[in-house]
Design a protein around this motif. Structure first.
Motif, PDB file in Angstrom:
ATOM      1  N   MET A   1       6.136 -10.164  76.576  1.00 21.45           N
ATOM      2  CA  MET A   1       4.768  -9.675  76.769  1.00 21.45           C
ATOM      3  C   MET A   1       4.902  -8.282  77.351  1.00 21.45           C
ATOM      4  SD  MET A   1       2.275 -12.669  78.096  1.00 21.45           S
ATOM      5  CE  MET A   1       0.910 -11.502  78.058  1.00 21.45           C
ATOM      6  N   ASN A   2       5.146  -7.295  76.493  1.00 23.43           N
ATOM      7  CA  ASN A   2       5.553  -5.984  77.019  1.00 23.43           C
ATOM      8  C   ASN A   2       4.708  -4.828  76.488  1.00 23.43           C
ATOM      9  OD1 ASN A   2       6.390  -5.999  74.419  1.00 23.43           O
ATOM     10  ND2 ASN A   2       8.585  -5.852  74.854  1.00 23.43           N
ATOM     11  N   ARG A   3       3.414  -5.086  76.327  1.00 23.67           N
ATOM     12  CA  ARG A   3       2.531  -4.012  75.858  1.00 23.67           C
ATOM     13  C   ARG A   3       1.872  -3.305  77.037  1.00 23.67           C
ATOM     14  NH1 ARG A   3      -2.220  -4.682  73.197  1.00 23.67           N
ATOM     15  NH2 ARG A   3      -2.355  -6.723  74.183  1.00 23.67           N
ATOM     16  N   ILE A   4       1.761  -1.974  76.909  1.00 25.38           N
ATOM     17  CA  ILE A   4       0.882  -1.249  77.829  1.00 25.38           C
ATOM     18  C   ILE A   4      -0.488  -1.344  77.186  1.00 25.38           C
ATOM     19  CG2 ILE A   4       0.336   1.029  78.812  1.00 25.38           C
ATOM     20  CD1 ILE A   4       3.086   0.766  79.732  1.00 25.38           C
ATOM     21  N   ARG A   5      -1.419  -2.000  77.880  1.00 24.65           N
ATOM     22  CA  ARG A   5      -2.726  -2.226  77.236  1.00 24.65           C
ATOM     23  C   ARG A   5      -3.617  -0.988  77.291  1.00 24.65           C
ATOM     24  NH1 ARG A   5      -4.449  -8.339  79.165  1.00 24.65           N
ATOM     25  NH2 ARG A   5      -2.635  -9.434  78.322  1.00 24.65           N
ATOM     26  N   GLY A   6      -3.342  -0.072  78.213  1.00 26.66           N
ATOM     27  CA  GLY A   6      -4.163   1.139  78.247  1.00 26.66           C
ATOM     28  C   GLY A   6      -3.910   1.962  79.496  1.00 26.66           C
TER      29      GLY A   6
ATOM     30  N   ALA B   1       6.630   1.665  82.544  1.00 26.06           N
ATOM     31  CA  ALA B   1       5.317   1.888  83.171  1.00 26.06           C
ATOM     32  C   ALA B   1       5.295   3.275  83.825  1.00 26.06           C
ATOM     33  CB  ALA B   1       5.033   0.802  84.206  1.00 26.06           C
ATOM     34  N   GLN B   2       6.396   3.638  84.491  1.00 28.59           N
ATOM     35  CA  GLN B   2       6.474   4.972  85.107  1.00 28.59           C
ATOM     36  C   GLN B   2       6.341   6.053  84.031  1.00 28.59           C
ATOM     37  OE1 GLN B   2      10.365   4.583  86.744  1.00 28.59           O
ATOM     38  NE2 GLN B   2       9.698   3.829  88.747  1.00 28.59           N
ATOM     39  N   ALA B   3       7.039   5.831  82.891  1.00 30.27           N
ATOM     40  CA  ALA B   3       7.014   6.835  81.819  1.00 30.27           C
ATOM     41  C   ALA B   3       5.612   6.965  81.227  1.00 30.27           C
ATOM     42  CB  ALA B   3       8.020   6.461  80.731  1.00 30.27           C
ATOM     43  N   ALA B   4       4.906   5.839  81.074  1.00 26.94           N
ATOM     44  CA  ALA B   4       3.544   5.892  80.515  1.00 26.94           C
ATOM     45  C   ALA B   4       2.619   6.661  81.459  1.00 26.94           C
ATOM     46  CB  ALA B   4       3.019   4.476  80.291  1.00 26.94           C
ATOM     47  N   ALA B   5       2.829   6.477  82.768  1.00 25.15           N
ATOM     48  CA  ALA B   5       2.010   7.207  83.740  1.00 25.15           C
ATOM     49  C   ALA B   5       2.313   8.709  83.654  1.00 25.15           C
ATOM     50  CB  ALA B   5       2.291   6.687  85.148  1.00 25.15           C
ATOM     51  N   THR B   6       3.599   9.038  83.544  1.00 24.77           N
ATOM     52  CA  THR B   6       4.010  10.446  83.459  1.00 24.77           C
ATOM     53  C   THR B   6       3.407  11.094  82.211  1.00 24.77           C
ATOM     54  OG1 THR B   6       6.077   9.850  84.515  1.00 24.77           O
ATOM     55  CG2 THR B   6       6.025  11.995  83.425  1.00 24.77           C
ATOM     56  N   GLU B   7       3.438  10.355  81.123  1.00 27.68           N
ATOM     57  CA  GLU B   7       2.891  10.881  79.866  1.00 27.68           C
ATOM     58  C   GLU B   7       1.411  11.226  80.010  1.00 27.68           C
ATOM     59  OE1 GLU B   7       2.781   8.864  75.646  1.00 27.68           O
ATOM     60  OE2 GLU B   7       4.765   8.722  76.597  1.00 27.68           O
ATOM     61  N   ALA B   8       0.719  10.486  80.866  1.00 27.45           N
ATOM     62  CA  ALA B   8      -0.704  10.737  81.086  1.00 27.45           C
ATOM     63  C   ALA B   8      -0.912  11.814  82.155  1.00 27.45           C
ATOM     64  CB  ALA B   8      -1.395   9.443  81.488  1.00 27.45           C
ATOM     65  N   GLY B   9       0.188  12.441  82.619  1.00 29.15           N
ATOM     66  CA  GLY B   9       0.080  13.490  83.628  1.00 29.15           C
ATOM     67  C   GLY B   9      -0.104  12.931  85.026  1.00 29.15           C
TER      68      GLY B   9
END
Ligand code: FAD
Ligand code: ZN
Length: 469
Positions: free
Chosen positions: A92-97, A116-124
């Motif tokens: 269960m490894n989706r970033i839902r948003g 999760a850290q990388a997804a946050a970084t991508e969003a600035g």
């Protein structure tokens, strides 16, 4: 039993299970190779609906089940010791948003922390939880253990980073609490009960996580200090002088510098003269001149004898080199030989007195044990570890229980905790009655029997059995 297995497999879906011992094996042994579990069925559900169906069957049939994330836990909580069904959330490894304006990331339980850290970084933005295991541990595991790590001083434990939660209860019903509300006093804050519950009260399937602005500047310094007492005073001094912008304040003893320089490639003593203690200081913010502020504050600290020497990282590579020393201590301890470890906390102001008393007590009872005391001074959390005298590994480990009691009894005197960040799991379960009141243990048992009346969720972990006379 065959019927139950068939139903569980059907609930998990065609690709959602494995009975292959080779595939199951890595899930049965943990990082330190301290525990070995057994299980013949690994479930790998891909949705909350599947988890709910699986737990519904387990509840109906009284089948025990052990939730597992990245299998990096250090107290054996994720290991099935008695042939339980293993429930891995890794699929269960989706970033839902990502909600940039609300600064919220919604992730499923199996998302690896680094992702999760990388997804946050991508969003600035930034997700501040920072652990040595971040390449493998999962958000669900971080929540289930209420993980700590290196940035607690500024951002708190995982508990303070969770805004909403989705949980499957023991009977398969779903608690849908994905409501990222800063303010919600509409009754009990149920999500808190599951944070830090180590898989014993419910299965976490998704979470709303708090994000933060990325600081424009991060300053990392390494200072030599004469004593833990000076380190404590330096902490207050640096907090005042930076207006509370410290994000890490880590205590390091001389022996750790020696072990790391000896065992770890590319690590060396950053300062010219040896010192009994050091601190690694990180400050982060978006105010102009933060680096100058830190430098001036450290200069004054040297004048006031709070520090003897200090160096500031001139760039990111140097900052990483300084962190590399701190993050390599556990590995260097391992390469040096056997060690007995304690993950304890006491009130921050008691750290110097605790170190003095507990170090002396261990020296008196276990001659030759080499103290390697390091950790999150700013959080009152020490990894109060001892390496065996050279060449005496085996006899040393036989003293594990006795040394734990010696150290933990002193922790209790200081109103501290015998598990600051790693949890109780299997390793510390039977120590709890000595260190927690019977009222607290009764309240824990009450919660367990309410949320898991058939005792199917991670049975035997965290809650010590009631001893009858
Ligand atoms: P697992 O190990 O798989 O499980 C841990 C516990 O959580 C088990 O009891 C399990 O049953 C339960 N669980 C897992 N997923 C779920 C779920 N979805 N729902 C319900 N229960 C679940 N910890 C710190 O706090 N600070 C540190 O600085 C730190 N550094 C570490 C460094 C290294 C090198 C290693 C190996 C470990 C470190 N840890 C640290 C410990 C560990 O990484 C954390 O406890 C982490 O949060 C565990 O996550 P995981 O996904 O690996 O969980
Ligand atoms: Zn730690």
């Amino acid at each position: 039993m065959n019927d139950i297995v068939a139903r569980l497999k059907a609930a998990a879906g065609e690709k959602g299970f494995s009975e292959d011992p080779k595939e199951i094996a890595p899930h049965l042994e943990e990082w330190r190779s301290k525990y070995q579990g057994r299980s013949t069925l690994l479930l790998k559900p891909a949705s909350t609906k599947d988890v709910a169906a699986i737990l519904g069957i387990c509840f109906e049939t009284g089948t025990p089940i052990v939730p597992q994330g990245g299998n990096t836990g250090l107290v054996g909580g994720q290991i099935p010791f008695h042939g339980e069904v293993l429930l891995s959330l890794k699929w269960m490894n989706r970033i839902r948003g990502v909600d940039k304006d609300g600064m919220i990331l919604t992730a499923e339980a199996g998302v690896v922390l680094a992702e999760a850290q990388a997804a946050a970084t991508e969003a600035g933005l930034m997700f501040p939880l920072k652990l040595g295991s971040e390449g493998s541990c999962t958000i669900g595991g971080n929540i289930a253990t209420n993980a700590g790590g290196n940035h607690v001083l500024r951002y708190g434990m995982m508990r303070s980073l969770v805004m909403g939660l989705e949980v499957v209860m023991a009977d398969g019903r779903v608690l849908e609490m994905l409501r990222p509300l800063a303010k919600d006093n509409s009754g009990y804050d149920l999500k808190q009960i599951f944070i830090g519950s180590e898989g014993t009260l419910g299965v976490i399937t998704a979470a709303n996580l708090r994000l933060f602005p990325r600081p424009a500047e991060t300053v990392v310094a390494f200072a030599a200090v004469p004593s833990p007492d000076a380190a404590l005073k330096l902490l207050g001094h640096m907090q005042r002088r930076t207006g509370g912008l410290l994000s890490a304040f880590e205590l390091i003893p001389r022996i750790a510098i020696e072990l790391v320089s000896h065992h770890i490639p590319r690590a060396r003593d950053p300062l010219a003269a040896p010192s009994p203690w050091y601190v690694l200081i990180e400050a982060a913010g978006s105010v102009a001149g933060l680096k100058d502020q830190v430098e001036a504050a450290l200069g004054d600290a040297i004048t006031q004898n709070l520090a003897r020497d200090a160096t500031l990282a001139a760039n990111e590579a140097q900052a990483r080199t300084l962190w590399h020393i701190r993050e390599s201590i556990s590995e260097a301890q391992k390469r040096e030989g056997a060690s007995i470890k304690h993950d304890i906390s006491v009130p921050v102001a008691s750290i110097p007195a605790f170190i003095e008393k507990a170090t002396q007590a261990v020296a008196a009872k276990f001659p030759g044990a080499r103290p390697v005391t390091f950790g999150h001074l700013g959080d009152g959390n020490l990894h109060f570890n001892f390496n065996a005298p050279p060449g005496q590994d085996e006899g040393f480990l036989a003293q594990w229980d006795e040394m734990q009691l010696t150290v933990h009894d002193i922790v209790k005197e200081f109103s501290g905790s015998i598990s600051a960040e790693h949890g109780i799991g299997a390793m510390k379960r039977d120590l709890l009655p000595r260190y927690k009141s019977s009222e607290e243990l009764d309240a824990m048992r009450l919660l367990k029997s309410s949320f898991d009346p058939k005792n199917i969720l991670n049975p035997g972990k965290v809650i010590p059995p009631v001893r009858r006379l």
